[in-house]
Design an enzyme around this catalytic site. Structure first.
Site, PDB file in Angstrom:
ATOM      1  N   ILE A  82      -7.572   1.309   7.181  1.00  0.00           N
ATOM      2  CA  ILE A  82      -8.688   1.168   8.121  1.00  0.00           C
ATOM      3  C   ILE A  82      -9.839   0.398   7.477  1.00  0.00           C
ATOM      4  O   ILE A  82     -10.298   0.752   6.384  1.00  0.00           O
ATOM      5  CB  ILE A  82      -9.144   2.572   8.584  1.00  0.00           C
ATOM      6  CG1 ILE A  82      -8.005   3.224   9.378  1.00  0.00           C
ATOM      7  CG2 ILE A  82     -10.419   2.506   9.417  1.00  0.00           C
ATOM      8  CD1 ILE A  82      -8.084   4.723   9.423  1.00  0.00           C
ATOM      9  N   ASP A  87      -8.712   6.248   5.038  1.00  0.00           N
ATOM     10  CA  ASP A  87      -7.953   5.526   4.021  1.00  0.00           C
ATOM     11  C   ASP A  87      -8.246   4.038   4.198  1.00  0.00           C
ATOM     12  O   ASP A  87      -7.841   3.434   5.192  1.00  0.00           O
ATOM     13  CB  ASP A  87      -6.458   5.835   4.224  1.00  0.00           C
ATOM     14  CG  ASP A  87      -5.585   5.223   3.148  1.00  0.00           C
ATOM     15  OD1 ASP A  87      -6.005   4.228   2.538  1.00  0.00           O
ATOM     16  OD2 ASP A  87      -4.472   5.746   2.936  1.00  0.00           O
ATOM     17  N   HIS A  88      -8.926   3.469   3.213  1.00  0.00           N
ATOM     18  CA  HIS A  88      -9.381   2.083   3.352  1.00  0.00           C
ATOM     19  C   HIS A  88      -8.232   1.085   3.253  1.00  0.00           C
ATOM     20  O   HIS A  88      -8.399  -0.100   3.545  1.00  0.00           O
ATOM     21  CB  HIS A  88     -10.437   1.791   2.273  1.00  0.00           C
ATOM     22  CG  HIS A  88     -11.486   0.811   2.699  1.00  0.00           C
ATOM     23  ND1 HIS A  88     -11.415   0.077   3.862  1.00  0.00           N
ATOM     24  CD2 HIS A  88     -12.654   0.435   2.101  1.00  0.00           C
ATOM     25  CE1 HIS A  88     -12.476  -0.708   3.960  1.00  0.00           C
ATOM     26  NE2 HIS A  88     -13.245  -0.506   2.912  1.00  0.00           N
ATOM     27  N   ARG A  89      -7.052   1.541   2.845  1.00  0.00           N
ATOM     28  CA  ARG A  89      -5.905   0.633   2.829  1.00  0.00           C
ATOM     29  C   ARG A  89      -5.452   0.337   4.246  1.00  0.00           C
ATOM     30  O   ARG A  89      -4.845  -0.686   4.524  1.00  0.00           O
ATOM     31  CB  ARG A  89      -4.737   1.268   2.047  1.00  0.00           C
ATOM     32  CG  ARG A  89      -5.016   1.466   0.580  1.00  0.00           C
ATOM     33  CD  ARG A  89      -3.931   2.287  -0.084  1.00  0.00           C
ATOM     34  NE  ARG A  89      -3.815   3.610   0.523  1.00  0.00           N
ATOM     35  CZ  ARG A  89      -2.930   4.530   0.156  1.00  0.00           C
ATOM     36  NH1 ARG A  89      -2.081   4.270  -0.825  1.00  0.00           N
ATOM     37  NH2 ARG A  89      -2.895   5.711   0.746  1.00  0.00           N
ATOM     38  N   PRO A 105      -7.609   5.406  -1.629  1.00  0.00           N
ATOM     39  CA  PRO A 105      -8.951   4.826  -1.743  1.00  0.00           C
ATOM     40  C   PRO A 105      -9.703   5.108  -0.439  1.00  0.00           C
ATOM     41  O   PRO A 105      -9.419   4.504   0.583  1.00  0.00           O
ATOM     42  CB  PRO A 105      -8.686   3.324  -1.923  1.00  0.00           C
ATOM     43  CG  PRO A 105      -7.273   3.102  -1.536  1.00  0.00           C
ATOM     44  CD  PRO A 105      -6.564   4.400  -1.404  1.00  0.00           C
TER      45      PRO A 105
END
Ligand code: CAO
Length: 442
Positions: free
Chosen positions: A416, A412-414, A237
């Protein structure tokens, strides 16, 4: 026992075909599924396989003969006496042999685990064989073997090839689809060792219906790139953050510096960015990490190996500058020029492309004012660089012309958060605008 082989129903509307090759002679021993002859219709060429192992006892046709669907063309003797077979039901198999899998309805008050709460309470997966005696599935022996190995009734598989021909991918898709029906498409759905990437695609239409087409095989680099970006795109994501750095000071210095050095030592904007990004990774360690989902952990790397996307005649390659954080900009410039040239000439080894922590993709030499780079798994961030250009910037009293470098950071929003992404990219902008900051940080 004698098995008569008839011309199969190849697809709807086809009433006859032409025998284009006969691969056996009377008296030959054949294996089950061995191709006996090939039949051409106006929709496809179909291999007709032996239904059983045995001896070819009779051939009623010759190559070139036109035959009607249903006509007897050959016989195979399996050497066994005819035995009484239980009367089949409508499905073609006795009831007790029909492989229907039922997911039972849970007890009324029994709580469901969260992962299955939204699933329908009962799903029936009908795997009843549908073979009809008058029809041979249009598939090569290797595809039939694959279907048999996977326990698939090939007559249930929808062929996507020309004239409805069934290929190996159709069989795999059939299995995947059935597994997803079984699991509700949830986490326990079918998994493969290798993400199929470029192959994870719905069947294509026949484009030639609308005009002339040609087909080129994919190069190895294209296949690898397609698999890597498909995997990253569908599993990470990601978010992209945009910012701009004012770089006329840096550009003045670079031009002045390049006036005095050889071509091999030419200082490029990308070399400066390698140094800046390596320093940024030291300051923001979570950008230099990989997510280990299985262990529910973040792996932090204490080295800064920076990949640089290089456009080559054969496609995109990403050589890696090792320990960029420990090198001066002068050294990095020489190494990058050398590595980029070797890459374009395809003289780099796989080891030169391994171990990267973060990638810089500079398209600014070509053009464009923004783009969204795709994070390269298992890395967690990538920097895109677009074309620097003079822009009017408001200084509080008036607009003044400034040389602005557009930057885009995908992450990577998981791993950061948005605020961290914005801080990281701003840090890079400030470092480009005030290179003395880099010297201060070492
Ligand atoms: N803005 C404006 N001009 C730029 C620029 C930018 N962001 N980046 C480079 N330029 C200019 C350079 O200043 C140079 O001009 P001069 O010769 O006048 O100095 C010219 O473009 C060519 O630069 P270069 O190619 O010599 O050097 P580089 O370090 O800037 O680029 C490399 C090296 C390997 C990054 C580049 O050759 C390349 O292959 N880029 C394509 C990368 C790519 O395909 N990315 C897509 C990956 S998919 O996400």
């Amino acid at each position: 026992m004698k098995h008569e082989i008839t011309v199969p129903e190849v697809s709807e509307g086809v009433t006859s075909g032409t025998i284009i090759s006969i691969n056996v002679a009377v008296g030959d021993q054949v294996e089950e599924d061995q191709t006996l002859l090939e039949l051409e219709t106006d929709k496809a060429v179909v291999e007709i396989p032996a239904p059983v192992a045995g001896e070819v006892s009779d051939i009623k046709v010759a190559e070139g003969d036109k035959v009607a669907i249903g006509a007897v063309i050959m016989s195979v003797e399996d050497g066994e006496a005819k035995v009484a077979i239980p009367e089949p039901l409508e499905s073609g198999l006795p009831k007790e042999l029909t492989p229907t899998i039922v997911i039972p309805e849970p007890e009324q008050n029994e709580p469901l685990p969260p992962s299955v709460q939204s699933k329908p309470v009962e799903q029936v997966l009908d795997l009843t064989p549908v073979r009809r005696d008058d029809q041979v599935a249009p598939a090569a022996p290797s595809v039939r073997r694959l279907a048999r190995d996977l326990g698939v009734d090939i007559y249930q598989v929808l062929g996507t090839g020309s004239g409805g021909r069934i290929c190996a991918e159709d069989v795999r898709l059939f299995v995947r689809d059935k597994m997803q029906q079984l699991t509700g498409g949830g986490a326990t759905s079918i998994t493969t060792d290798e993400f199929t990437g470029v192959y994870a695609q719905r069947p294509l239409p026949d484009f030639s219906k609308w005009g002339e087409i040609s087909t080129e095989p994919l190069s190895r680099i294209r296949k690898l790139t397609a698999a890597a970006v498909s995997y990253a795109w569908s599993t990470i994501p990601m978010v992209t953050q945009y910012d701009k750095a004012v770089i006329e000071g840096l550009e003045d210095f670079r031009k002045d510096y390049n006036y005095r050095v050889t071509a091999e030592a030419k200082l490029t904007l990308t070399a400066v960015l390698v140094k800046v990004c390596a320093a940024a990774l030291k300051t923001f360690p979570q950008f230099n990490s990989s997510l280990d989902l299985a262990r529910e952990a973040l792996i932090l790397k204490h080295y800064q190996h920076i990949g640089v996307a290089v456009d080559t005649a054969n496609g995109l390659l990403v050589p890696v500058i090792k320990d960029a954080g420990d090198k001066g900009i002068e050294e990095l410039a020489i190494e990058l020029n050398d590595l980029a040239e070797k890459t374009r000439q395809r003289k780099i080894s796989p080891a030169d492309m391994e171990g990267g922590c973060f990638i810089i993709s500079n398209l600014g030499g070509i053009g464009g004012d923004a783009f969204t780079p795709i994070v390269y798994a298992p890395q967690v961030a990538i920097l895109g660089v677009s074309q620097a250009e003079m822009q009017p910037v408001w200084n509080g009293r008036e607009f003044e012309p400034r040389l602005m470098l557009p930057l885009s950071l995908s992450y990577d929003h998981r791993v950061i958060d948005g605020a961290a992404g914005a801080r990281f990219l701003r840090w890079i902008c400030v470092a480009l605008e005030n290179p003395i900051h880099l010297a201060m940080k070492g």
